[in-house]
Every structure is written in C-alpha cells, then in structure tokens.
Design an enzyme around this catalytic site. Structure first.
Site, mmCIF file in Angstrom:
data_model
loop_
_atom_site.group_PDB
_atom_site.id
_atom_site.type_symbol
_atom_site.label_atom_id
_atom_site.label_comp_id
_atom_site.label_asym_id
_atom_site.label_seq_id
_atom_site.Cartn_x
_atom_site.Cartn_y
_atom_site.Cartn_z
ATOM 1 N N CYS A 383 0.827 -1.202 0.000
ATOM 2 C CA CYS A 383 0.000 0.000 0.000
ATOM 3 C C CYS A 383 0.865 1.257 0.000
ATOM 4 O O CYS A 383 1.449 1.586 -1.019
ATOM 5 C CB CYS A 383 -1.008 -0.035 1.142
ATOM 6 S SG CYS A 383 -2.433 1.007 0.788
ATOM 7 N N HIS A 509 -3.686 -4.821 0.302
ATOM 8 C CA HIS A 509 -3.222 -5.327 1.604
ATOM 9 C C HIS A 509 -3.322 -6.851 1.595
ATOM 10 O O HIS A 509 -4.244 -7.418 2.178
ATOM 11 C CB HIS A 509 -4.100 -4.780 2.732
ATOM 12 C CG HIS A 509 -3.866 -3.348 3.036
ATOM 13 N ND1 HIS A 509 -2.984 -2.939 4.008
ATOM 14 C CD2 HIS A 509 -4.384 -2.235 2.494
ATOM 15 C CE1 HIS A 509 -2.979 -1.606 4.051
ATOM 16 N NE2 HIS A 509 -3.820 -1.162 3.146
ATOM 17 N N GLU A 511 -1.821 -8.950 3.220
ATOM 18 C CA GLU A 511 -1.667 -9.552 4.560
ATOM 19 C C GLU A 511 -3.000 -10.009 5.150
ATOM 20 O O GLU A 511 -3.045 -10.931 5.962
ATOM 21 C CB GLU A 511 -0.954 -8.586 5.517
ATOM 22 C CG GLU A 511 -1.716 -7.325 5.937
ATOM 23 C CD GLU A 511 -1.573 -6.153 4.969
ATOM 24 O OE1 GLU A 511 -1.229 -6.391 3.787
ATOM 25 O OE2 GLU A 511 -1.815 -5.002 5.395
HETATM 26 N N1 GLN Z 1 -2.010 6.781 2.811
HETATM 27 C C1 GLN Z 1 -2.043 6.036 1.591
HETATM 28 C C2 GLN Z 1 -3.377 6.198 0.884
HETATM 29 O O1 GLN Z 1 -4.366 6.583 1.501
HETATM 30 C C3 GLN Z 1 -1.749 4.574 1.836
HETATM 31 C C4 GLN Z 1 -2.766 3.895 2.681
HETATM 32 C C5 GLN Z 1 -2.295 2.609 3.255
HETATM 33 O O2 GLN Z 1 -1.088 2.328 3.311
HETATM 34 N N2 GLN Z 1 -3.215 1.816 3.746
HETATM 35 O O3 GLN Z 1 -3.469 5.940 -0.294
#
Ligand code: GLN
Length: 539
Positions: A383, A509, A511
C-alpha cells in the site's frame, strides 16, 4: 438444527488474549466441520475501528466487503479460515446509530427509547442477523473489554437475555480470566478469577467454561478450587499457558478436551477433531530448518499490534519455506535521524515497507527502498509501501527530482501519487476510503503472475491515493513493470522491478488474506527470496 451461540467474555485484566481464545475455540469447531460465524462486540462508541489510531488500538483489519474492524477479526479469519463481513463487527456506536436512526424514522411509534429493551434488542438482532446471513451452525461472539466495565453492560445484558430467548442448550458462556502467581515461590492465586465470576453472576451470567491464563501449570487442587468456587465443572476449567506460537493454542485446547466438551454441551453431533493439518503446521512452526530476518519499516511499530496481519503473514510464509521468520521492526523516522538506512538494513535478508498515512518518516522509507533496489535485497511494498517504491523509482531512476505523493506535499513538482478521482469530494474520514476486495488483472509472465499462479486475482484495499496515470509511461520506459492493474486499466495495482531477485509492491493489503494453512503467495515469495539471498551471501 438451531444455531448455537457461544459468548466469550473477559475478566481480571484486559489484553489476556480473548481474541486468540475465541479464534482457537472456533478452530476446534471448524475442524469438526461446523460452519462458524465469529462476531466481535466492541463497547466503544466509534461506529467502526476505521478512525482509530493504530498507536492506541493496533491494526485496523479490513474485511472482504470493506468493513474497517478491530484486529480480533484478523485472528478469527486466520484461525478459523473464514471470511468475516460487515456484520461481524458490532460496536456501541453502530448499535446506537441504528437505534437513533430508527427513532428518527418513527419506528418506535412514540415509545420511550431505552437501553433495555431497545438497545439490547438491537444488539441481539445484529448478532442473530449474522447467524442467518452466514448460515452458521455456531456463532461465537466475543465481547470486548473486561467484565466490570460500565460500557460493556448493555452487551452483557443482551447476551444474558439470549439464553432466555434461545434456551440453555443453544447458548453457552466462556469466560477468559487470569490466574496470576505471586511472591518468590510463584504461588498460584485463584481469587481474581473468583471475583470476576462473581461480577459476571451479578449480571446474571454463570459461565459454562473458564479459560484460565496462567504462567505456570495449574495443579489439580487449583483447578478443583476454581471449579468449586466458580460453579464450573472441572473438565471445563481450561488452563491456558503461554506457548511458543499462538497457533498452538487450539491444539492445547483440544488436548484438554475443550472441543468435545463444547460439542457435547451444545448438543452438536459428535465428530472427529481432524487436527492433523493444524498439528503439522504447528510442528513446522516449532521446528523450522531455516531462518531469515525481514525488516518491516512502518510508522506505528512501537505498538506491537499495529501491523499484526503483516507479522502473521510473515509467520505463515515461513511454513511452506520451512523457515522461521524473524521480524526486525524499524520505526520509519529513525531512518531519517539516528540510524542510517544502510546500518538498519545491514543484517537483514528482506525488507517490507508497510502501510501508513501521512508524511512522517517517508523519506526514510524511500531511502530504504533505494538501498534494497540497488543492492538486490528482496523487497515487498504494501500500500503506502508501493507508493513509496514508485516515488523512489521516479526520483532516482526516471530523474523526476522532487517526485512525491499529494498526500505528503500539496503540489509536488511531479505528483506521481495522487488522490483517487472518487476521493476528491470526500470530506468524512469514516469508511470513506477505497475499501475491501477489488479484482486485479496480472500481466502474463510477470513475477506477480508467477507467484499467484493466476492472472486474475482479488485483494483487499484501504487507500485514498493511487499511482498517477500521467506517469505510467515514464515509469515503464525506465523499466518499472506495472504487473497488476484494475480490470478497467484505470488503477495501478502492482509494480515490479525486473533484474532484481524480488522487488514487488502492491497497492492492496495482501496480509489480510494470509492464513497459516494457506500462506499468501507474495509473502511466500518474499521469504523464499530472502532465504535464497541469505544462502547466497553465506557461500
Ligand atoms: N495513505 C495512503 C493512501 O491513503 C496509503 C494507505 C495505506 O497504506 N493503507 O493511499
């Protein structure tokens, strides 16, 4: 067969592993082939966990259908190998929101709206809705907090009423308590457990099972004493000691007879426990042939639970690789101060740059990624980690000096990461990101496609920003591979750097989907690459 309900409460102290206890009990029933629906009832007033600070509350777990929930749902999914949904997480905020909305609509026909019965009815309805939706044989509902807290009272009252509503044979109460030891001879003390059970009885709930967290083995007399004072049969006083791995907890419970006790108590059909697969994976976890160390760079590493699913996904990835995965947590802003990224990464075999929000520590992350890219250190970006990998590539390979994300700098010279178009007018912070499972197409013959063994995948998301398509061509010209895109080609979902042992990053994500019995392919690939790089370094 009527759905059976197991309610798990906690006593004496918070943080005694109720989530793992609940998840482990669920595993015992899943092994017997029952459909289990877990629910977390959280007494806090936040409508969901999405707005909660990971420093305070640990990870925000995201479900397939995009609910932002308490991290205990992660335990449930991993142990029980089930997918939770929006309904699996019920907070006081959610309950009151529904009740107040119903009141405003006039649903209560002018009645006085009260905690009993309106709030308790809403809790009961939400719990029973999950049972129907998931066609559950058994619902396991864990009540957050500790018995004695003011805020959990409506939940306890609701589960008390459910015994009257549904009958003794369809409901059971499991109380997780602590049995401390005191003094130089580690004398085992049962009094806190007794008091906790008295507190529960005061509310009208008599536990059927006590799970006792204890640092030492509880002698038979101790178990008999707890049984006598708390009115729980001896075989239902389960001692739960700390183990090498949390995944061993279901085995311990099974060996203590909890699976059969619960099945019998609820009148469930007697079925074999089928623990073989689980025993095998725990055995690998406890006796691995290899070992690697992976650094995880993040912003909230001082709370051990803030990256819980990443930590667990790394453990899972070790299983098929017959490898213990040590995690070295690195607080991202230390890489900008006391610790040079070179020094921090000197003794590791792989690097994960994890999710996060806001600008603190990002320059350290970018530097760490540069080192990994240039030195051939296996790297996996998740992410925000992918966004940082794109920024690093833009700056250091494509020559886009000052490239950045609009999240970190309002008007960077090269906004390679920018706000998703659908996010432009969003003002609310709660439940407003791109959330939940989305499909992604992987490009044939990329490392990502090889690892997944597929070209059409789905992963869960939680973000507001994305790779700016104006820079796709430039990045690709300079060698970055966009290996995964949304089916409409609008969003970059995965990137890779070729001619590197392992440089993969994803906007998703992954995970959240990793399970001990099904390690996630990307984490598996990372650990495999880390192991190979370690072996190479040692010859
Ligand atoms: N802050 C980044 C976004 O909103 C990444 C978010 C995250 O790592 N979950 O795109």
């Amino acid at each position: 067969m009527a759905t059976k309900y197991i309610f798990v409460t906690g006593g004496v102290v918070s943080g005694i592993g109720k989530g793992v206890a609940t998840a482990s009990l669920g595993r015992l029933l899943r092994n017997r082939g029952f459909t289990v629906a877990p629910i977390k009832l959280d007494p806090y007033i936040n409508v969901d966990a999405g707005t909660m600070n990971p420093f305070q509350h640990g990870e925000v777990f995201v479900t397939e259908d995009g609910a932002e929930t308490d991290l205990d749902l992660g335990h449930y999914e991993r142990f029980m190998d089930v997918n939770c949904s929006k309904g699996s997480s019920v907070t006081t905020g959610k309950v009151y929101k529904n009740v107040i909305e119903a009141e405003r609509r006039g649903d209560y026909l002018g009645g006085t709206v009260q905690v009993i019965p309106h709030v308790t009815n809403e809790i009961k309805a939400l719990v029973q809705k999950v049972a129907v939706e998931q066609e559950a044989d058994v619902v396991i509902a864990e009540i957050g907090g500790t018995v004695g807290d003011i805020e959990s009272l409506p939940f306890l009252e609701a589960i008390r009423q459910m015994r009257t509503d549904l009958g003794y044979e369809n409901t059971m109460y499991v109380h997780v308590t602590m049995v401390p030891t005191v003094g130089p001879w580690h004398e085992v003390k049962t009094k806190p457990t007794q008091h906790s059970v008295y507190k529960l009885r005061e509310i009208g709930i008599a536990p059927d099972v006590l799970v006792c967290r204890c640092e030492v083995t509880m002698e038979t007399e101790v178990i008999e004493k707890i049984s006598l004072f708390c009115g729980v049969p001896k075989e239902a006083v389960i001692q739960s000691q700390n183990l090498d791995t949390v995944y061993e907890v279901p085995l311990m419970y099974e060996d203590l007879g909890l699976g059969d006790f619960v099945s019998k108590r609820l009148g469930l059909e007697h079925r074999p426990d089928q623990m073989e697969e689980w025993r095998k994976l725990v055995n690998t976890l406890k006796n691995p042939s290899n070992e690697v160390t992976i650094a995880v760079v993040g912003k909230y590493t001082s709370n051990g639970d803030a990256y819980k699913s990443i930590a667990e996904a790394l453990v899972h990835a070790g299983i098929p690789n017959d490898c213990k995965v040590n995690v070295k947590w690195i607080e991202s802003d230390t890489l900008e101060g006391e610790l040079t990224p070179e020094a921090a990464l000197a003794d590791i075999d792989g690097l994960v740059v994890g999710p996060g929000f806001g600008g603190r520590g990002i320059e350290g992350k970018i530097e760490a990624i540069r080192i990994a890219r240039e030195s051939g250190l296996p790297f996996f970006g998740i992410c925000l980690g992918m966004q940082m990998a794109v920024i690093e590539y833009a700056r250091n390979v494509c020559g886009l000096v000052g490239a950045n994300s609009e999240e970190m700098l309002p008007h960077p010279p090269y906004p390679v990461i920018h706000l998703l178009p659908e996010q432009k007018d969003v003002k609310d912070k709660g439940a407003s990101m791109r959330l939940g499972s989305y499909p992604c197409n992987l490009v044939h013959d990329t490392l990502s496609a090889k690892l997944y063994g597929a070209t059409r995948i789905t992963e869960r998301h939680r973000h507001r920003y994305e790779v700016n398509n104006d820079f796709r061509e430039k990045l690709q010209e300079q060698g970055m591979i966009i290996s995964g895109v949304s089916p409409d080609y609008r969003l970059v979902e995965m990137v890779e750097v070729p001619a590197h042992p392992f440089f993969v990053a994803t906007q998703a994500h992954p995970e959240f989907k990793s399970r001990p019995n099904r390690a996630h392919p990307l984490f598996q690939g990372l650990v495999k690459a880390a192991l190979e790089s370690k072996k190479k370094a040692s010859v």
